[in-house]
Design a protein around this motif. Structure first.
Motif, short mmCIF file in Angstrom:
data_model
loop_
_atom_site.label_atom_id
_atom_site.label_comp_id
_atom_site.label_asym_id
_atom_site.label_seq_id
_atom_site.Cartn_x
_atom_site.Cartn_y
_atom_site.Cartn_z
N LEU A 204 0.85 -1.19 0.00
CA LEU A 204 0.00 0.00 0.00
C LEU A 204 0.88 1.24 0.00
N ASN A 205 0.82 1.99 -1.07
CA ASN A 205 1.64 3.21 -1.18
C ASN A 205 1.26 4.17 -0.05
N ARG A 206 2.28 4.61 0.67
CA ARG A 206 2.11 5.50 1.82
C ARG A 206 1.23 4.88 2.90
N GLY A 207 0.99 3.58 2.80
CA GLY A 207 0.19 2.89 3.81
C GLY A 207 -1.29 3.12 3.70
N VAL A 208 -1.76 3.72 2.61
CA VAL A 208 -3.17 4.05 2.42
C VAL A 208 -3.91 2.85 1.84
N TYR A 209 -5.07 2.53 2.41
CA TYR A 209 -5.77 1.29 2.09
C TYR A 209 -6.11 1.13 0.61
N ASP A 210 -6.36 2.24 -0.10
CA ASP A 210 -6.78 2.13 -1.51
C ASP A 210 -5.69 2.55 -2.50
N ALA A 211 -4.47 2.78 -1.99
CA ALA A 211 -3.35 3.13 -2.87
C ALA A 211 -2.58 1.85 -3.18
N LEU A 212 -3.13 1.04 -4.08
CA LEU A 212 -2.62 -0.30 -4.31
C LEU A 212 -1.35 -0.29 -5.15
N GLY A 213 -0.34 -0.96 -4.65
CA GLY A 213 0.92 -1.10 -5.38
C GLY A 213 1.15 -2.53 -5.79
N LYS A 214 2.38 -2.95 -5.72
CA LYS A 214 2.80 -4.28 -6.16
C LYS A 214 2.08 -5.39 -5.39
N VAL A 215 1.68 -6.44 -6.09
CA VAL A 215 1.07 -7.61 -5.45
C VAL A 215 2.19 -8.46 -4.83
N VAL A 216 1.97 -8.91 -3.58
CA VAL A 216 2.96 -9.75 -2.89
C VAL A 216 2.27 -10.98 -2.32
N THR A 217 3.06 -12.00 -2.05
CA THR A 217 2.55 -13.21 -1.41
C THR A 217 3.08 -13.30 0.01
N ALA A 218 2.48 -14.16 0.81
CA ALA A 218 2.83 -14.24 2.23
C ALA A 218 4.27 -14.71 2.44
N GLY A 219 4.93 -14.06 3.40
CA GLY A 219 6.29 -14.44 3.76
C GLY A 219 6.68 -13.72 5.04
N ALA A 220 7.40 -14.40 5.92
CA ALA A 220 7.82 -13.79 7.19
C ALA A 220 9.05 -12.90 6.97
N LEU A 221 9.47 -12.21 8.01
CA LEU A 221 10.54 -11.20 7.90
C LEU A 221 11.89 -11.86 7.64
#
Length: 770
Positions: A425-442
């Motif tokens: 989420l660009n700038r952490g905004v719920y509707d500012a959708l960026g790159k799609v990612v899959t689940a992964g831990a740190l």
């Protein structure tokens, strides 16, 4: 007042000076060979002064330079003019030249950064480090803990177990020696509060004092840990971690029924559930191959966050917010990391990118939870829910205290059949959708092997409790240490990252973490290790030398002296007065509260529009069970620094304010406890000095001195003279609380004794663990 303020400021300055001196001594002790430690001396300087512009955050990085990584720091600068760090040659290192420059256009940190320039000591440390080869080390918290050999000490006779070898070694290195063991009365009170949250009864006090056997102390430890109150005491901290509350929060703050999960937590601690299983069930009990309703109930841990019931909200915004909250709770509560800034950008200090953050977020984003699931009054739980019937309480959930109810409904976890895609989420905004990612831990913590762990919450749980995970055991051991000793071995309990505090006893922390895992993540064993140590048993007396060398008692050369948590203040008052209702578990209760304050914070709708005080035995439940409304947490408890429970909290602040004294003087529970105890004692035909001695032992948990008996006796007679002249005033004083009065008591004597008991309750020692 001005003079007092001046003294306070001087004391503060002196304290700061002492800490600077202490820090230098500690650093010197750690680097006695003359070699500078990157983790303990260099990295804190770089993190404070440099990483904001030359750290992990690519968006804020200046000149393409990273000083948190050796390969970047050693590489040729972007402009081709030299190197940031030339190992062995500080004068050729651009970093050294800039931190020593007086030119405002050249010096680092720049004036525009608003970061203070390095002081002389910091410059010397960096110069020595570069001269010695500028060796980088991985951050201590991201390396797998290893047990080092137990340290040799000069005074092995003092040692009770392995913990003491580590603490004594550090004391001896600073020229400190441990205190003598606390006297039995003081030690029993400390132990009872730490293991049960209650003051020891007169019977237990006498039993312990009369026991001359060699293992008397260990026997009383075992006895206290076997009580059901142990689970309540241990659960209190976990409720802070899990942000447990009895309402949804936000403006339309209606009631919810998560209390059955609290009953499960108490049961888990009492049954000594291993910590790895405790964590796994709460993160992913619903995904276990043999999942039953108890496994699913445990996942309410993730659903304790605030939930909106306000019409007109944007459901997707709140759905995302709920999962952000889960991510924060997981990282802060279980991993001891502050990664929430990576919601908006790469972390400035820790090696956590924004993409790493949303890959972690993806584990929770697959939930069936809705962003909006009905307006105020739409139900005590939100989708997905777990419904528990009376029959199931009798069979599967015997640990749930479910009085007068046909069923219990709890908000829990459940996976969506078609989970949405997770975007950065660009700038952490719920509707500012960026790159799609899959689940992964740190990845900075430990690689998430998708062949070993499934890409769901169960895989995350398995990754979390893997013995190779460098954080989980360390973080929990540190939290338990904090609850017992008042301060963690890592002082910043929720931040094991670059900006967090370094461990005061790194070898001890690692030894305990490995030992904890090697013994089946056994929580009761860990707690017992801590409380049977000689380190724990020390007297809390101090000396001028100890105050000067170690004002915060970081190196544990004396016992702990801290005020007990807010809920335990209530518990001590109720248990010592005989008012305590010892019932375990069940719905939260509403004790005395100032009139009107509740209604002033409501939207005047839903089941919580009015405060309806409970009656009879429900008034005297432990503080753990007090109803927590998120928009108005219990006022008296908040004044004593209880968590407001609107977010994960792993360490409570500790303040001292005049309001706390006013609470103890005027709180209806304290006054009622004083009244009930006074009426009961005033009907007994024993001498006053013996009455005062018994009351003092019951409340303070030790025998009073002759001077204390004299002072309290004089005060009693002064009050008795006043009330004997004005029986109406005496009756007014006794007219407090809902508990029935005794059948036969003398009004003036009872009122005078009530005032005397109230004085004992208002002693600092009464609510202090020392």
């Amino acid at each position: 007042m001005r003079r007092n303020l001046t003294y306070a400021l001087l004391a503060l300055m002196l304290g700061g000076l002492i800490m600077v001196i202490l820090k230098k001594k500690i650093t010197g002790a750690r680097t006695g060979s003359g070699e500078v430690s990157y983790n303990y001396e260099v990295r804190p300087i770089l993190s404070d002064k440099c990483f904001a512009c030359h750290g992990p955050d690519a968006n804020k990085r200046e000149a393409g330079l990273r000083l948190d990584m050796a390969e970047s720091a050693y590489a040729k600068l972007k402009d081709g003019k030299g190197f940031a760090i030339v190992p062995g040659d500080p004068e050729a290192s651009e970093v050294y030249r800039r931190i020593t420059s007086a030119d405002p256009g050249y010096v680092m940190p720049t004036p525009e950064s608003h970061l203070s320039t390095l002081n002389e000591d910091e410059i010397l440390v960096l110069k020595k480090w570069i001269t010695q080869g500028a060796k980088y080390e991985p951050h201590w918290a991201f390396t797998v803990p290893v047990q080092q050999p137990l340290p040799e000490v000069d005074n092995p006779d003092w040692i009770k177990n392995e913990i003491d070898r580590f603490t004594l070694s550090e004391m001896e290195g600073l020229g400190l020696s441990p205190n003598e063991e606390a006297d039995r009365a003081q030690l029993l009170k400390r132990l009872s509060i730490d293991l049960t949250g209650l003051a020891p009864s007169l019977e237990l006090q006498q039993k312990f004092l009369d026991d001359d056997s060699e293992n008397a102390y260990e026997k009383v430890v075992d006895e206290l840990m076997s009580q059901k109150a142990y689970g309540e005491r241990m659960a209190l901290h976990w409720l802070d971690v899990a942000r447990f509350a009895d309402s949804y929060g936000y403006q339309n703050d209606d009631a919810r029924t998560q209390w059955a999960w609290r009953d499960w937590v108490i049961h888990a601690f009492n049954s000594n559930m291993p910590y790895d299983r405790f964590v796994t069930w709460q993160l992913a009990g619903d995904l276990l191959p043999d999942a039953n309703k108890e496994h699913i109930l445990a996942t309410a841990f993730l659903r304790n966050h605030k939930i909106t019931e306000e019409d007109g909200v944007i459901p997707e915004e709140y759905r995302v917010e709920y999962h952000l909250d889960k991510t924060r709770t997981f990282t802060s509560g279980l991993l001891g990391l502050t990664v929430e800034c990576a919601q908006c950008h790469d972390h400035k200090y820790d090696p956590v990118s924004q993409e790493d953050y949303y890959r972690l977020f993806a584990f929770f984003n697959s939930s069936r939870e809705k962003g909006f699931d009905g307006s105020a009054g739409s139900g005590p739980a939100k989708t997905p829910v777990l419904t528990i019937s009376n029959t199931e309480v009798k069979n599967l959930f015997s640990f749930i205290n479910a009085p007068d109810t046909s069923q219990i409904v709890v908000s829990v976890m459940g996976e969506s059949e078609t989970p949405p895609a997770t975007h950065v989420l660009n700038r952490g905004v719920y509707d500012a959708l960026g790159k799609v990612v899959t689940a992964g831990a740190l990845p900075a913590v430990m690689k998430f092997d998708s062949l070993k762990y499934p890409k769901n919450r169960l895989g995350l749980a398995q990754w979390t409790v893997a013995k190779e995970n460098p954080l989980t055991a360390r973080v929990f051991v540190n939290q338990v240490w904090q609850e017992i000793f008042g301060q963690g071995l890592v002082k910043s309990t929720g931040d094991f990252g670059m900006q967090g505090d370094l461990p005061s006893h790194p070898a001890l922390l690692d030894w305990l973490a490995v030992d904890f895992m090697n013994h089946g993540w056994n929580i009761k064993r860990l707690v017992k290790q801590l409380v049977v140590s000689a380190t724990y048993r020390q007297s809390s007396k101090t000396t001028r030398e100890k105050q000067e060398k170690d004002p915060e008692n970081i190196y544990l050369s004396r016992g702990v002296r801290t005020r007990v948590p807010a809920e335990l203040i209530r518990d001590i008052v109720l248990s010592t007065s005989g008012l305590l209702n010892p019932e375990i578990g069940g719905p939260s209760v509403k004790p005395y509260q100032p009139k009107g304050i509740w209604e002033a914070t409501t939207a005047n709708r839903g089941s919580l529009a009015r405060y309806v005080q409970d009656t009879d035995g429900l008034l005297y439940r432990r503080g753990l069970y007090t109803f927590i409304k998120l928009t108005l947490p219990p006022p008296a408890m908040i004044i004593f620094d209880a968590s407001n429970r609107d977010h994960c909290e792993v360490k409570r602040q500790r303040t001292n304010t005049p309001l706390q004294a006013l609470v103890m003087l005027n709180d209806p529970t304290v006054l009622e406890a004083s009244r009930v105890l006074a009426e009961r004692m005033s009907t007994r035909t024993i001498p006053l000095d013996k009455q005062i001695t018994e009351l003092f032992r019951r409340i303070v948990c030790r025998n009073p001195t002759a001077n204390e008996i004299e002072l309290l006796t004089d005060y009693y007679h002064t009050e008795l003279a006043t009330f004997s002249k004005d029986r109406k005033k005496a009756q007014t004083v006794l007219n407090v609380g809902d508990h029935l009065h005794e059948a036969h008591y003398e009004v003036s004597r009872a009122a005078a004794l009530m005032r005397t008991i109230s004085t004992i309750y208002n002693m600092e020692e009464t609510i202090t663990k020392s």
